[in-house]
Design an enzyme around this catalytic site. Structure first.
Site, PDB file in Angstrom:
ATOM      1  N   ARG A   1     -15.001  12.804 -33.733  1.00  0.00           N
ATOM      2  CA  ARG A   1     -14.253  13.927 -33.160  1.00  0.00           C
ATOM      3  C   ARG A   1     -14.714  15.177 -33.890  1.00  0.00           C
ATOM      4  O   ARG A   1     -14.135  15.622 -34.856  1.00  0.00           O
ATOM      5  CB  ARG A   1     -12.743  13.733 -33.321  1.00  0.00           C
TER       6      ARG A   1
ATOM      7  N   TYR B   1       0.850  -1.201   0.000  1.00  0.00           N
ATOM      8  CA  TYR B   1       0.000   0.000   0.000  1.00  0.00           C
ATOM      9  C   TYR B   1       0.883   1.248   0.000  1.00  0.00           C
ATOM     10  O   TYR B   1       0.649   2.181  -0.754  1.00  0.00           O
ATOM     11  CB  TYR B   1      -0.919   0.010   1.227  1.00  0.00           C
TER      12      TYR B   1
ATOM     13  N   PHE C   1      -8.069  19.381 -25.397  1.00  0.00           N
ATOM     14  CA  PHE C   1      -8.575  18.019 -25.460  1.00  0.00           C
ATOM     15  C   PHE C   1      -9.855  18.007 -24.610  1.00  0.00           C
ATOM     16  O   PHE C   1      -9.984  18.804 -23.677  1.00  0.00           O
ATOM     17  CB  PHE C   1      -7.542  17.000 -24.958  1.00  0.00           C
ATOM     18  N   THR C   2     -10.784  17.112 -24.940  1.00  0.00           N
ATOM     19  CA  THR C   2     -12.106  17.144 -24.277  1.00  0.00           C
ATOM     20  C   THR C   2     -11.996  17.237 -22.751  1.00  0.00           C
ATOM     21  O   THR C   2     -12.544  18.148 -22.130  1.00  0.00           O
ATOM     22  CB  THR C   2     -12.919  15.882 -24.641  1.00  0.00           C
TER      23      THR C   2
ATOM     24  N   LYS D   1      -1.644   5.787 -22.963  1.00  0.00           N
ATOM     25  CA  LYS D   1      -1.035   6.025 -24.281  1.00  0.00           C
ATOM     26  C   LYS D   1       0.488   6.026 -24.116  1.00  0.00           C
ATOM     27  O   LYS D   1       1.177   5.185 -24.656  1.00  0.00           O
ATOM     28  CB  LYS D   1      -1.505   7.377 -24.838  1.00  0.00           C
TER      29      LYS D   1
ATOM     30  N   PHE E   1     -20.627  12.936 -25.511  1.00  0.00           N
ATOM     31  CA  PHE E   1     -20.295  11.948 -26.541  1.00  0.00           C
ATOM     32  C   PHE E   1     -20.042  10.554 -25.964  1.00  0.00           C
ATOM     33  O   PHE E   1     -20.185   9.561 -26.640  1.00  0.00           O
ATOM     34  CB  PHE E   1     -19.066  12.401 -27.348  1.00  0.00           C
TER      35      PHE E   1
ATOM     36  N   ASP F   1       1.294  18.319 -21.865  1.00  0.00           N
ATOM     37  CA  ASP F   1       0.505  17.088 -21.900  1.00  0.00           C
ATOM     38  C   ASP F   1       1.266  16.120 -22.800  1.00  0.00           C
ATOM     39  O   ASP F   1       1.302  16.267 -24.020  1.00  0.00           O
ATOM     40  CB  ASP F   1      -0.896  17.364 -22.446  1.00  0.00           C
TER      41      ASP F   1
END
Ligand code: F0G
Length: 482
Positions: free
Chosen positions: A389, A80, A132-133, A266, A455, A223
């Site tokens: 998109r 933990y 980005f969303t 990613k 979406f 990012d």
């Protein structure tokens, strides 16, 4: 890999790996696909994976792992607190990025939540090359607003510019002047712009933009979720970078930023995320969010097995052979479809091949979601799942009107090391068929519209019986069982 030469045929992208484990795919008969699409409310996010032949929704958390990644999972240290796995991950990221402090999170949007929560006050502005969303939703939720300052040329679908993700430095200067530097919470640079077709940003542009921000005392945030593709493009497309190793380029980029975050779904080919914070005081200030929202400071909501896999994944990202695979398959798909006359976002970028839906189905008004309609049609015509998109992925304006997206695209993501060239050829064939029958595709309207990130879970219906008519034509050409 720089393209492998062929003796007497056109070179094709080459897989620099071999398959060790496979998953059987299922191609439902055409009529069943229509039934599944209706159940899913014409929203490809709502389909079940077992009903899909080619899942090109995303490259998030669905990339193939290497043997080394899987074997590393066995040594995960399941504590933990104080897991050795965490220290290995922190050290690997420090080695690559030169930043010592790591806040682990369960995925990319968790990083965005924490960064927005910490830096954005109501009325603040966040400068981005493109939003980005989830990164925008976290800023606006708190009452901030996003200024997207990508160069105008980045929004022109057909182009041969190498770095369409570049930010416009004049627009940045004007924005800082208008907002006042104190009102700019941070500048967020997305290396590999998701929503304008995975288009990369050059090192030179990142350097100039971050210098401008620093001159005004504005925090710089990278990012790095799509950084692997961007690294490849800097190496092969940017003047003066060909002789630099991917490792060197990574470090040069990292040195420009105060904060770097990533979706490990990613970047690293795993499932997780993290925020690297250069300043020690700031790092300690931000630790509370991890223990509040994510988990203890040495796992942050991630499985330690995934963390071990990602540590190898980060190292594999430094291997040009490995990171070439995505952009080269995408490049092949884009080039072929472009040659067949299908309007594509060019040049091919990272993440996936992007179809310019506004062009393809120009007869569908933006309010009836051209890209949403086309992506639903593509599932009907071949069991291929892409992602909308465009306008459907936008939030409505405060007055309830549609926020019409600047680019209206169908994204066909290429998860890394997952699809073969023959599968890619199948996709090219079905997209071309759909393009030739585009007049049969009609619009969609909402029957259930969530307020935020609609979406993902929204349900829609066709404005007419166009799906039936489209399938009729499809079955005539391919038969009922395909
Ligand atoms: N930033 C970028 C550039 C992304 O592409 C994503 C995710 C995130 C942040 C959020 O990361 O999903 O781990 O929470 N993009 C996914 C996609 C969802 O399909 O393009 P996450």
């Amino acid at each position: 890999m720089p393209e492998i030469k062929f003796y007497n045929r056109q070179p094709v992208p080459m897989e620099m790996h071999k398959v060790k484990i496979v998953q059987k795919l299922n191609l439902l008969p055409a009529a069943e696909r229509l039934a599944k699409m209706k159940e899913a409310g014409f929203n490809t996010f709502m389909l079940h994976n077992g009903d899909i032949f080619m899942d090109m929704l995303t490259d998030s958390g669905v990339n193939a792992m290497s043997d080394n990644m899987q074997s590393a999972m066995l040594r995960a240290d399941d504590a933990y607190a104080g897991s050795e796995t965490f220290y290995r991950m922190r050290d690997k990221l420090e080695e690559l990025f030169g930043i010592q402090h790591l806040l682990p999170t369960h995925q990319g949007r968790a990083c965005e939540h924490i960064i927005a929560q910490h830096f954005v006050k109501p009325g603040n502005c966040v400068i981005m090359n493109y939003h980005f969303t989830t990164s925008k939703a976290h800023v606006t939720r708190i009452g901030g607003h996003v200024e997207e300052l990508v160069k105008d040329e980045g929004l022109i679908p057909k182009s041969n510019l190498p770095f369409k993700g570049n930010i416009d430095l004049d627009k940045v200067a004007a924005c800082i002047e208008k907002e006042g530097a104190d009102n700019v919470a941070y500048m967020r640079i997305e290396a590999g712009t998701n929503l304008i077709g995975g288009q990369p940003i050059s090192y030179e542009n990142m350097k100039a933009a971050t210098e401008l921000a620093k001159k005004h005392g504005i925090l710089t945030v990278l990012d790095a979720s799509l950084l692997q593709d961007n690294l490849y493009f800097i190496k092969v497309r940017e003047e003066g970078m060909k002789d630099k190793s991917i490792r060197e380029i990574t470090r040069m980029i990292a040195d420009l930023f105060d904060v770097i975050y990533f979706s490990g779904r990613k970047f690293g080919f795993g499932r997780g995320g993290g925020i690297l914070v250069r300043d020690e005081v700031l790092f300690h200030e931000m630790e509370d969010y991890i223990t509040m929202f994510e988990g203890f400071l040495t796992y942050g909501g991630m499985s330690v097995k995934e963390m071990e896999a990602m540590i190898i994944g980060f190292e594999e990202t430094m291997d040009l052979d490995i990171i070439s695979q995505g952009p080269q398959f995408i490049g092949h798909c884009v080039k072929e479809l472009d040659a067949l006359g299908v309007p594509m976002i060019t040049p091919g970028g990272g993440l996936g091949a992007h179809i310019d839906a506004r062009q393809v189905v120009s007869h569908i008004p933006s309010e009836q979601y051209p890209a949403g309609s086309l992506v639903a049609a593509l599932y009907l015509c071949g069991g291929i799942r892409g992602m909308e998109r465009g306008t459907l992925s936008e939030e409505r304006n405060p007055d309830g009107t549609e926020h019409i997206a600047s680019v209206e695209m169908v994204r066909l993501a290429f998860p890394r090391r997952v699809f073969t060239l023959s599968q890619t050829e199948y996709v090219i064939d079905r997209v071309k068929w759909l393009y030739d029958h585009r007049h049969l595709v009609g619009g969609l309207r909402f029957v259930h519209e969530p307020k935020t990130l609609r979406f993902f879970t929204g349900k829609l219906e066709p404005v007419s019986d166009w799906p039936e008519k489209l399938l009729e034509a499809y079955v005539k050409d391919f038969g009922e069982d395909q």
